[in-house]
Design an enzyme around this catalytic site. Structure first.
Site, PDB file in Angstrom:
ATOM      1  N   LYS A 111       0.829  -1.210   0.000  1.00  0.00           N
ATOM      2  CA  LYS A 111       0.000   0.000   0.000  1.00  0.00           C
ATOM      3  C   LYS A 111       0.866   1.265   0.000  1.00  0.00           C
ATOM      4  CE  LYS A 111      -3.972  -2.129   2.347  1.00  0.00           C
ATOM      5  NZ  LYS A 111      -4.914  -2.025   3.490  1.00  0.00           N
ATOM      6  N   TYR A 161     -12.298  -0.948  -3.682  1.00  0.00           N
ATOM      7  CA  TYR A 161     -12.840  -1.242  -2.350  1.00  0.00           C
ATOM      8  C   TYR A 161     -14.371  -1.106  -2.306  1.00  0.00           C
ATOM      9  CZ  TYR A 161      -8.454  -1.792   0.292  1.00  0.00           C
ATOM     10  OH  TYR A 161      -7.264  -2.256   0.810  1.00  0.00           O
ATOM     11  N   ARG A 210      -2.298 -14.206   3.357  1.00  0.00           N
ATOM     12  CA  ARG A 210      -3.057 -13.560   4.449  1.00  0.00           C
ATOM     13  C   ARG A 210      -2.369 -13.827   5.795  1.00  0.00           C
ATOM     14  NH1 ARG A 210      -7.437 -10.154   3.678  1.00  0.00           N
ATOM     15  NH2 ARG A 210      -8.248 -10.916   5.644  1.00  0.00           N
ATOM     16  N   ASN A 266      -1.811  -0.099   6.936  1.00  0.00           N
ATOM     17  CA  ASN A 266      -1.307  -1.383   7.409  1.00  0.00           C
ATOM     18  C   ASN A 266      -0.455  -2.117   6.364  1.00  0.00           C
ATOM     19  OD1 ASN A 266      -3.382  -2.050   5.747  1.00  0.00           O
ATOM     20  ND2 ASN A 266      -4.622  -3.116   7.264  1.00  0.00           N
ATOM     21  N   HIS A 312      -2.000  -5.502   1.357  1.00  0.00           N
ATOM     22  CA  HIS A 312      -3.343  -6.031   1.083  1.00  0.00           C
ATOM     23  C   HIS A 312      -3.212  -7.439   0.518  1.00  0.00           C
ATOM     24  CE1 HIS A 312      -7.384  -6.448  -0.633  1.00  0.00           C
ATOM     25  NE2 HIS A 312      -6.772  -6.969  -1.678  1.00  0.00           N
ATOM     26  N   GLU A 337      -9.926  -8.767  -8.214  1.00  0.00           N
ATOM     27  CA  GLU A 337      -8.862  -7.801  -7.940  1.00  0.00           C
ATOM     28  C   GLU A 337      -7.737  -7.915  -8.968  1.00  0.00           C
ATOM     29  OE1 GLU A 337      -7.972  -8.625  -3.819  1.00  0.00           O
ATOM     30  OE2 GLU A 337      -9.787  -7.598  -3.150  1.00  0.00           O
TER      31      GLU A 337
HETATM   32  P1  GDP Z   1      -8.047  -6.701   5.315  1.00  0.00           P
HETATM   33  O1  GDP Z   1      -8.686  -7.767   4.448  1.00  0.00           O
HETATM   34  O2  GDP Z   1      -7.259  -7.282   6.461  1.00  0.00           O
HETATM   35  O3  GDP Z   1      -7.227  -5.711   4.517  1.00  0.00           O
HETATM   36  O4  GDP Z   1      -9.231  -5.891   6.024  1.00  0.00           O
HETATM   37  P2  GDP Z   1     -10.669  -5.363   5.516  1.00  0.00           P
HETATM   38  O5  GDP Z   1     -11.008  -5.955   4.182  1.00  0.00           O
HETATM   39  O6  GDP Z   1     -11.619  -5.544   6.642  1.00  0.00           O
HETATM   40  O7  GDP Z   1     -10.447  -3.794   5.355  1.00  0.00           O
HETATM   41  C1  GDP Z   1      -9.810  -3.253   4.219  1.00  0.00           C
HETATM   42  C2  GDP Z   1      -8.866  -2.175   4.664  1.00  0.00           C
HETATM   43  O8  GDP Z   1      -9.599  -1.109   5.244  1.00  0.00           O
HETATM   44  C3  GDP Z   1      -7.882  -2.580   5.775  1.00  0.00           C
HETATM   45  O9  GDP Z   1      -6.745  -3.270   5.305  1.00  0.00           O
HETATM   46  C4  GDP Z   1      -7.505  -1.225   6.351  1.00  0.00           C
HETATM   47  O10 GDP Z   1      -6.575  -0.535   5.500  1.00  0.00           O
HETATM   48  C5  GDP Z   1      -8.855  -0.490   6.295  1.00  0.00           C
HETATM   49  N1  GDP Z   1      -9.609  -0.631   7.541  1.00  0.00           N
HETATM   50  C6  GDP Z   1     -10.203  -1.745   8.041  1.00  0.00           C
HETATM   51  N2  GDP Z   1     -10.821  -1.500   9.215  1.00  0.00           N
HETATM   52  C7  GDP Z   1     -10.647  -0.171   9.448  1.00  0.00           C
HETATM   53  C8  GDP Z   1     -11.058   0.704  10.481  1.00  0.00           C
HETATM   54  O11 GDP Z   1     -11.738   0.316  11.438  1.00  0.00           O
HETATM   55  N3  GDP Z   1     -10.675   2.021  10.369  1.00  0.00           N
HETATM   56  C9  GDP Z   1      -9.946   2.487   9.313  1.00  0.00           C
HETATM   57  N4  GDP Z   1      -9.612   3.793   9.274  1.00  0.00           N
HETATM   58  N5  GDP Z   1      -9.539   1.690   8.316  1.00  0.00           N
HETATM   59  C10 GDP Z   1      -9.876   0.372   8.377  1.00  0.00           C
END
Ligand code: GDP
Length: 137
Positions: free
Chosen positions: A9, A49, A85, A112, A115, A126
């Site tokens: 990212k 997203y 993952r 973080n 992805h 994707e």
């Molecule tokens: P991943 O599959 O572990 O990447 O997680 P998700 O698909 O749930 O979320 C996509 C991305 O959204 C995450 O990797 C973070 O960059 C962001 N994200 C997820 N949860 C939060 C949150 O509670 N707050 C914020 N600001 N960003 C979040």
């Protein structure tokens, strides 16, 4: 053999973490099938997203993902989706297991570093969102 879609990212690229992430991928025995830098527009990040459209962090997340270049990749290996993952760690770096990329490098639940697709269907979507047939080896 399975393929997955991965991103370093914008925070990871800006902080000079591409090398660290790629080293871990190579050490794990996953193979690169495609790779390029992209600077997404806000609209492109929103499309990527789209499943998170209703989430409160959607605006912030898509602004972040379009804030600078990101490294997008296709990885291949046995059980690649789950393995990548696992290497990434939990979404929130505070919950991520020791030795994972997010635990070692992330600074924020949103910023973080990496992805990874969570299922074969999302990996297919994707992958085709970013790569055409000529960009894949
Ligand atoms: P991943 O599959 O572990 O990447 O997680 P998700 O698909 O749930 O979320 C996509 C991305 O959204 C995450 O990797 C973070 O960059 C962001 N994200 C997820 N949860 C939060 C949150 O509670 N707050 C914020 N600001 N960003 C979040």
């Amino acid at each position: 053999m399975q393929q997955t879609f991965a991103i370093v990212k914008p925070d990871g690229v800006a902080r000079g973490l591409i090398g660290d992430v790629l080293k871990r991928i190579e050490s794990a025995g996953l193979r690169f099938k495609a790779m390029k830098l992209v600077h997404m527009t806000k609209a492109q990040a929103e499309g990527f997203y789209a499943v998170h459209k209703a989430r409160p962090f959607f605006k912030s997340l898509t602004e972040f993902m379009s804030s600078g270049p990101a490294l997008v990749m296709i990885l291949e290996g046995e059980n690649a989706i789950a393995r990548w993952r696992e290497m990434m760690g939990a979404t929130n770096y505070k919950d991520a297991a020791e030795g994972t990329i997010r635990r070692d490098f992330a600074t924020d639940i949103e910023k973080n570093v990496v992805h990874g697709s969570d299922a074969p269907e999302t990996a297919a979507f994707e992958t085709s969102y970013f790569f055409n047939a000529f960009e894949r080896v």
